[in-house]
Scaffold this motif. Structure first.
Motif, PDB file in Angstrom:
ATOM      1  N   GLY A  23      -0.069  -3.272  -2.263  1.00 54.13           N
ATOM      2  CA  GLY A  23      -0.811  -2.976  -0.765  1.00 54.13           C
ATOM      3  C   GLY A  23      -1.862  -2.248  -1.981  1.00 54.13           C
ATOM      4  N   TRP A  24      -3.582  -1.867  -0.702  1.00 53.10           N
ATOM      5  CA  TRP A  24      -4.118  -1.140  -0.533  1.00 53.10           C
ATOM      6  C   TRP A  24      -4.223   0.553  -0.098  1.00 53.10           C
ATOM      7  N   GLN A  25      -5.525   0.757  -0.703  1.00 56.16           N
ATOM      8  CA  GLN A  25      -5.802   2.276  -0.137  1.00 56.16           C
ATOM      9  C   GLN A  25      -7.448   2.383   0.212  1.00 56.16           C
ATOM     10  N   VAL A  26      -7.558   2.175   1.161  1.00 59.38           N
ATOM     11  CA  VAL A  26      -9.016   1.637   1.909  1.00 59.38           C
ATOM     12  C   VAL A  26      -9.013   2.418   2.676  1.00 59.38           C
ATOM     13  N   GLY A  27      -9.927   4.000   2.229  1.00 55.31           N
ATOM     14  CA  GLY A  27     -10.314   5.365   2.866  1.00 55.31           C
ATOM     15  C   GLY A  27      -8.457   5.768   3.151  1.00 55.31           C
ATOM     16  N   ILE A  30      -3.258   3.788   3.447  1.00 56.87           N
ATOM     17  CA  ILE A  30      -2.567   2.997   2.699  1.00 56.87           C
ATOM     18  C   ILE A  30      -1.760   1.331   3.512  1.00 56.87           C
ATOM     19  N   PHE A  31      -2.529   0.060   3.420  1.00 60.94           N
ATOM     20  CA  PHE A  31      -1.919  -1.130   3.718  1.00 60.94           C
ATOM     21  C   PHE A  31      -0.996  -2.020   2.803  1.00 60.94           C
ATOM     22  N   LEU A  32       0.571  -1.440   3.258  1.00 63.25           N
ATOM     23  CA  LEU A  32       1.423  -1.952   2.600  1.00 63.25           C
ATOM     24  C   LEU A  32       1.405  -3.889   2.724  1.00 63.25           C
ATOM     25  N   SER A  33       1.979  -4.500   1.857  1.00 57.89           N
ATOM     26  CA  SER A  33       2.329  -5.798   1.440  1.00 57.89           C
ATOM     27  C   SER A  33       3.655  -5.605   2.718  1.00 57.89           C
ATOM     28  N   GLY A  34       4.092  -6.978   3.105  1.00 54.35           N
ATOM     29  CA  GLY A  34       5.275  -7.356   3.556  1.00 54.35           C
ATOM     30  C   GLY A  34       5.994  -6.537   2.365  1.00 54.35           C
ATOM     31  N   GLN A  35       6.986  -6.068   2.700  1.00 51.15           N
ATOM     32  CA  GLN A  35       8.304  -5.368   1.959  1.00 51.15           C
ATOM     33  C   GLN A  35       9.365  -5.958   2.525  1.00 51.15           C
ATOM     34  N   ALA A  36       9.980  -6.776   1.317  1.00 48.23           N
ATOM     35  CA  ALA A  36      10.999  -7.500   1.841  1.00 48.23           C
ATOM     36  C   ALA A  36      12.637  -6.671   0.310  1.00 48.23           C
ATOM     37  N   PRO A 117      14.048 -18.409   1.432  1.00 50.16           N
ATOM     38  CA  PRO A 117      14.582 -18.642   2.472  1.00 50.16           C
ATOM     39  C   PRO A 117      16.191 -17.472   2.904  1.00 50.16           C
ATOM     40  N   GLU A 118      16.536 -16.288   1.486  1.00 57.36           N
ATOM     41  CA  GLU A 118      18.009 -16.183   1.394  1.00 57.36           C
ATOM     42  C   GLU A 118      16.815 -14.590   2.341  1.00 57.36           C
ATOM     43  N   LEU A 119      16.002 -14.419   2.381  1.00 59.17           N
ATOM     44  CA  LEU A 119      15.474 -13.410   2.834  1.00 59.17           C
ATOM     45  C   LEU A 119      15.545 -13.298   4.445  1.00 59.17           C
ATOM     46  N   MET A 120      15.867 -11.648   5.709  1.00 53.71           N
ATOM     47  CA  MET A 120      16.574 -11.705   6.755  1.00 53.71           C
ATOM     48  C   MET A 120      15.531 -10.625   7.470  1.00 53.71           C
ATOM     49  N   VAL A 121      15.202 -10.157   6.237  1.00 48.24           N
ATOM     50  CA  VAL A 121      13.745  -8.973   7.567  1.00 48.24           C
ATOM     51  C   VAL A 121      13.107  -8.449   5.975  1.00 48.24           C
ATOM     52  N   GLU A 122      11.424  -8.697   6.652  1.00 48.73           N
ATOM     53  CA  GLU A 122      10.450  -8.089   5.711  1.00 48.73           C
ATOM     54  C   GLU A 122       9.790  -7.506   6.920  1.00 48.73           C
ATOM     55  N   ILE A 123       9.026  -5.692   6.311  1.00 52.18           N
ATOM     56  CA  ILE A 123       8.361  -4.903   6.822  1.00 52.18           C
ATOM     57  C   ILE A 123       6.702  -4.669   6.209  1.00 52.18           C
ATOM     58  N   ASP A 124       6.005  -5.113   6.997  1.00 52.14           N
ATOM     59  CA  ASP A 124       4.857  -4.269   6.588  1.00 52.14           C
ATOM     60  C   ASP A 124       4.456  -3.022   6.824  1.00 52.14           C
ATOM     61  N   VAL A 125       3.708  -2.200   6.533  1.00 47.67           N
ATOM     62  CA  VAL A 125       3.329  -0.643   6.988  1.00 47.67           C
ATOM     63  C   VAL A 125       1.909  -0.290   6.652  1.00 47.67           C
ATOM     64  N   ILE A 126       1.442   0.526   7.624  1.00 48.69           N
ATOM     65  CA  ILE A 126       0.225   1.441   7.659  1.00 48.69           C
ATOM     66  C   ILE A 126       0.808   2.750   7.283  1.00 48.69           C
ATOM     67  N   ALA A 127       0.298   3.317   6.524  1.00 50.87           N
ATOM     68  CA  ALA A 127       0.310   4.844   5.789  1.00 50.87           C
ATOM     69  C   ALA A 127      -0.800   5.766   5.815  1.00 50.87           C
ATOM     70  N   ALA A 128      -0.957   6.888   6.182  1.00 48.01           N
ATOM     71  CA  ALA A 128      -1.630   7.728   6.676  1.00 48.01           C
ATOM     72  C   ALA A 128      -1.747   8.395   4.551  1.00 48.01           C
ATOM     73  N   ALA A 129      -2.901   8.208   3.933  1.00 48.59           N
ATOM     74  CA  ALA A 129      -3.147   8.348   2.604  1.00 48.59           C
ATOM     75  C   ALA A 129      -2.350   9.846   2.253  1.00 48.59           C
TER      76      ALA A 129
END
Length: 129
Positions: A23-27, A30-36, A117-129
């Motif tokens: 992920g990255w913090q920008v200002g 916080i932007f997370l890559s998709g988490q699986a 192929p085994e993955l069934m769910v992925e979640i990406d997130v935007i959060a406050a720092a």
């Protein structure tokens, strides 16, 4: 003037093999890559078990947010990718388990496949720092 930005680092980093930053913090965001459902060693958790995968996804989200100095209660937006929309009721239940009101903004979509192929769910997130 450019915004402050910093990569979020994990050790070990299970996404490094895929050339992805956790992920990255920008200002102030916080932007997370998709988490699986991939553990710290890069192994898939819960093959054919949606509930186990979802639990691992949220453990990963917590881990990355903690590394960024944030937490799940700072999440403002999630995008959820499902390989089978019949699991949507479990997502609704998970919102009530993993979040408290006011709930984050949410987009949920069904996709044909995720990165592995085994993955069934992925979640990406935007959060406050």
């Amino acid at each position: 003037m450019s915004a402050y930005k910093q990569v979020i680092k994990l050790n070990p980093d299970p996404l490094a093999a895929f050339a992805i930053s956790p992920g990255w913090q920008v200002g102030d965001l916080i932007f997370l890559s998709g988490q699986a459902a991939i553990d710290e060693q890069g192994q898939i958790v819960g093959v054919d078990d949606f509930d186990a995968q979802l639990k691992q996804v949220f453990a990963n989200i917590d881990r990355v947010l903690r590394a960024a100095g944030s937490s799940r209660d700072q999440i403002v937006k999630v995008t959820i990718y499902l390989t089978d929309m019949s699991n949507f009721p479990k997502i609704v239940a998970a919102r009530k388990t993993y979040f408290a009101p006011p709930y984050p903004a949410d987009t949920t979509v069904e996709v044909n496949a995720l990165a592995l192929p085994e993955l069934m769910v992925e979640i990406d997130v935007i959060a406050a720092a």
